[in-house]
Design a protein around this motif. Sequence first.
Motif, mmCIF file in Angstrom:
data_model
loop_
_atom_site.group_PDB
_atom_site.id
_atom_site.type_symbol
_atom_site.label_atom_id
_atom_site.label_comp_id
_atom_site.label_asym_id
_atom_site.label_seq_id
_atom_site.Cartn_x
_atom_site.Cartn_y
_atom_site.Cartn_z
ATOM 1 N N VAL A 156 2.817 -5.516 31.021
ATOM 2 C CA VAL A 156 3.497 -6.796 31.252
ATOM 3 C C VAL A 156 2.722 -8.003 30.717
ATOM 4 C CG1 VAL A 156 5.001 -6.007 33.111
ATOM 5 C CG2 VAL A 156 2.729 -6.897 33.683
ATOM 6 N N ARG A 157 1.455 -7.850 30.408
ATOM 7 C CA ARG A 157 0.649 -8.873 29.704
ATOM 8 C C ARG A 157 0.984 -10.303 30.109
ATOM 9 N NH1 ARG A 157 1.297 -6.083 23.938
ATOM 10 N NH2 ARG A 157 0.119 -4.211 24.440
ATOM 11 N N LEU A 158 0.500 -10.699 31.259
ATOM 12 C CA LEU A 158 0.803 -12.033 31.795
ATOM 13 C C LEU A 158 -0.337 -13.010 31.502
ATOM 14 C CD1 LEU A 158 2.159 -10.728 35.203
ATOM 15 C CD2 LEU A 158 3.534 -11.833 33.437
ATOM 16 N N LYS A 159 0.008 -14.283 31.415
ATOM 17 C CA LYS A 159 -1.021 -15.319 31.217
ATOM 18 C C LYS A 159 -1.602 -15.691 32.592
ATOM 19 C CE LYS A 159 0.624 -17.215 26.964
ATOM 20 N NZ LYS A 159 2.078 -17.278 26.767
ATOM 21 N N PRO A 160 -2.814 -16.212 32.635
ATOM 22 C CA PRO A 160 -3.430 -16.543 33.934
ATOM 23 C C PRO A 160 -2.632 -17.577 34.739
ATOM 24 C CG PRO A 160 -5.066 -16.660 32.177
ATOM 25 C CD PRO A 160 -3.747 -16.435 31.502
ATOM 26 N N ASP A 161 -1.817 -18.406 34.061
ATOM 27 C CA ASP A 161 -1.036 -19.395 34.824
ATOM 28 C C ASP A 161 0.354 -18.856 35.204
ATOM 29 O OD1 ASP A 161 0.130 -19.364 32.353
ATOM 30 O OD2 ASP A 161 0.149 -21.552 32.075
ATOM 31 N N ALA A 162 0.564 -17.552 34.998
ATOM 32 C CA ALA A 162 1.876 -16.958 35.324
ATOM 33 C C ALA A 162 2.084 -16.917 36.844
ATOM 34 C CB ALA A 162 1.966 -15.553 34.750
ATOM 35 N N HIS A 163 3.364 -16.984 37.239
ATOM 36 C CA HIS A 163 3.748 -16.869 38.647
ATOM 37 C C HIS A 163 4.526 -15.572 38.825
ATOM 38 C CE1 HIS A 163 2.815 -21.082 38.544
ATOM 39 N NE2 HIS A 163 2.984 -21.180 39.836
ATOM 40 N N VAL A 164 4.158 -14.795 39.816
ATOM 41 C CA VAL A 164 4.869 -13.539 40.037
ATOM 42 C C VAL A 164 5.393 -13.486 41.477
ATOM 43 C CG1 VAL A 164 3.411 -12.369 38.334
ATOM 44 C CG2 VAL A 164 2.883 -12.130 40.736
ATOM 45 N N LEU A 165 6.494 -12.788 41.629
ATOM 46 C CA LEU A 165 7.114 -12.611 42.948
ATOM 47 C C LEU A 165 7.410 -11.129 43.132
ATOM 48 C CD1 LEU A 165 8.694 -13.572 45.523
ATOM 49 C CD2 LEU A 165 10.712 -13.791 44.042
ATOM 50 N N GLU A 166 6.998 -10.580 44.248
ATOM 51 C CA GLU A 166 7.375 -9.191 44.539
ATOM 52 C C GLU A 166 8.063 -9.131 45.898
ATOM 53 O OE1 GLU A 166 4.429 -6.038 44.865
ATOM 54 O OE2 GLU A 166 5.947 -4.572 44.283
ATOM 55 N N ILE A 167 9.347 -8.805 45.851
ATOM 56 C CA ILE A 167 10.126 -8.596 47.072
ATOM 57 C C ILE A 167 9.892 -7.145 47.512
ATOM 58 C CG2 ILE A 167 12.489 -8.530 48.022
ATOM 59 C CD1 ILE A 167 11.614 -11.382 47.312
ATOM 60 N N ALA A 168 9.685 -6.945 48.822
ATOM 61 C CA ALA A 168 9.335 -5.619 49.365
ATOM 62 C C ALA A 168 8.034 -5.136 48.732
ATOM 63 C CB ALA A 168 10.469 -4.608 49.169
ATOM 64 N N THR A 169 7.012 -5.938 48.865
ATOM 65 C CA THR A 169 5.720 -5.685 48.209
ATOM 66 C C THR A 169 4.966 -4.508 48.839
ATOM 67 O OG1 THR A 169 3.741 -6.857 47.419
ATOM 68 C CG2 THR A 169 4.427 -7.329 49.662
ATOM 69 N N GLY A 170 5.402 -4.061 50.018
ATOM 70 C CA GLY A 170 4.697 -2.952 50.678
ATOM 71 C C GLY A 170 3.268 -3.378 51.002
ATOM 72 N N LYS A 171 2.294 -2.541 50.609
ATOM 73 C CA LYS A 171 0.885 -2.878 50.873
ATOM 74 C C LYS A 171 0.298 -3.758 49.780
ATOM 75 C CE LYS A 171 0.372 1.604 53.118
ATOM 76 N NZ LYS A 171 -0.451 2.814 53.273
ATOM 77 N N GLY A 172 1.149 -4.268 48.899
ATOM 78 C CA GLY A 172 0.728 -5.268 47.917
ATOM 79 C C GLY A 172 -0.028 -4.736 46.707
ATOM 80 N N GLU A 173 -0.035 -3.396 46.514
ATOM 81 C CA GLU A 173 -0.884 -2.837 45.449
ATOM 82 C C GLU A 173 -0.538 -3.374 44.058
ATOM 83 O OE1 GLU A 173 -3.507 -0.992 46.159
ATOM 84 O OE2 GLU A 173 -4.083 -0.732 44.063
ATOM 85 N N PHE A 174 0.749 -3.465 43.748
ATOM 86 C CA PHE A 174 1.149 -3.913 42.398
ATOM 87 C C PHE A 174 0.724 -5.363 42.163
ATOM 88 C CE2 PHE A 174 4.972 -5.313 39.664
ATOM 89 C CZ PHE A 174 4.313 -5.031 38.476
ATOM 90 N N ILE A 175 1.060 -6.241 43.083
ATOM 91 C CA ILE A 175 0.791 -7.668 42.877
ATOM 92 C C ILE A 175 -0.731 -7.925 42.889
ATOM 93 C CG2 ILE A 175 1.014 -8.450 45.279
ATOM 94 C CD1 ILE A 175 2.703 -10.753 44.286
ATOM 95 N N ILE A 176 -1.464 -7.174 43.696
ATOM 96 C CA ILE A 176 -2.930 -7.353 43.722
ATOM 97 C C ILE A 176 -3.535 -6.868 42.399
ATOM 98 C CG2 ILE A 176 -5.064 -6.505 44.815
ATOM 99 C CD1 ILE A 176 -3.530 -6.895 47.521
ATOM 100 N N ARG A 177 -3.011 -5.770 41.860
ATOM 101 C CA ARG A 177 -3.499 -5.323 40.536
ATOM 102 C C ARG A 177 -3.179 -6.362 39.455
ATOM 103 N NH1 ARG A 177 -4.638 0.782 39.803
ATOM 104 N NH2 ARG A 177 -4.970 1.305 41.978
ATOM 105 N N LEU A 178 -2.004 -7.000 39.558
ATOM 106 C CA LEU A 178 -1.666 -8.051 38.578
ATOM 107 C C LEU A 178 -2.653 -9.219 38.688
ATOM 108 C CD1 LEU A 178 2.246 -8.180 38.882
ATOM 109 C CD2 LEU A 178 0.912 -7.225 36.982
#
Length: 256
Positions: free
Chosen positions: A32-54
């Motif tokens: 997904v190659r995001l820039k450091p100023d990117a904003h991300v939203l995860e609905i139903a994030t569970g234990k947050g593993e994906f968003i924390i890795r991002l």
Amino acid sequence: MDMWKFYDITHREHIVCNPTSIEKLEQLVSLVRLKPDAHVLEIATGKGEFIIRLAERYGVEGVGVDLSPYYIADAKGKHRKRAPDARLVFLEMDGAEYKPEKPESFDLVACIGASWIYGGHRGTLKALEGMAAQKSWIVVGEPYWRHEPEREYLEAIEEKRSSFGTHSENAEAGKEFGLELAYTLVSSQDDWDRYEGLQWYAAEEWASGHAADPDVPELLKRVRQGKAAYLRWGRETLGWAIYVFKKGAFGREQAA
Ligand SMILES: C[S@@+](CC[C@H](N)C(=O)[O-])C[C@H]1O[C@@H](n2cnc3c(N)ncnc32)[C@H](O)[C@@H]1O
């Protein structure tokens, strides 16, 4: 038995609460190659593993939403431990109620394994599209039928044939909302076996250590029934994939 307690116990051994392997999750993070100023939203994030890795990989800012008090506590704990400087917020609330400060503002919006929040796969794509900026990623995780499900299987898991599509239907659905499919991460049978098996293992381990807990009989009954349905039908019938869509892809600026 409290639903969130049930999922907390049955997913204690899971890092991600869906049938994707950690290797595939890492691949998704890389793609997904995001820039450091990117904003991300995860609905139903569970234990947050994906968003924390991002956040660990790209330093992005993000919001994780989940209705489980146990998972939100896990996600906050991981955030403090692994990425204390990351600008992440975890909200314990119904994803359906979440409204962004600005519409069409996130550079990545995800909902992996909880499309019921928006009434199914199409409803999820529509809702996420409304929160995603132009040239952004929309990431959804969804089961799919590998073949027509047996009536007994549908009864056992309390689902309808119409609850899920086929893999190609899930993939094609993005076009209705002007989204271009950029990638799929399709789970293998080994990925599914790990996801299911860790639930059986966690339930049996917890029951052995909490024999006096009044929820033990109900928990074991539900988990063992689910195990039987998976082994008899589900393993051959239900697939799982993460679908990675691009909003504002070349030639798809308008919904078809
Ligand atoms: C299959 S798990 C997937 C979790 C996470 N996306 C992952 O893949 O690890 C489904 C998640 O949906 C959450 N959930 C269920 N209903 C919800 C709702 N109405 N709003 C927000 N989260 C919800 C559960 O607590 C759980 O974390």
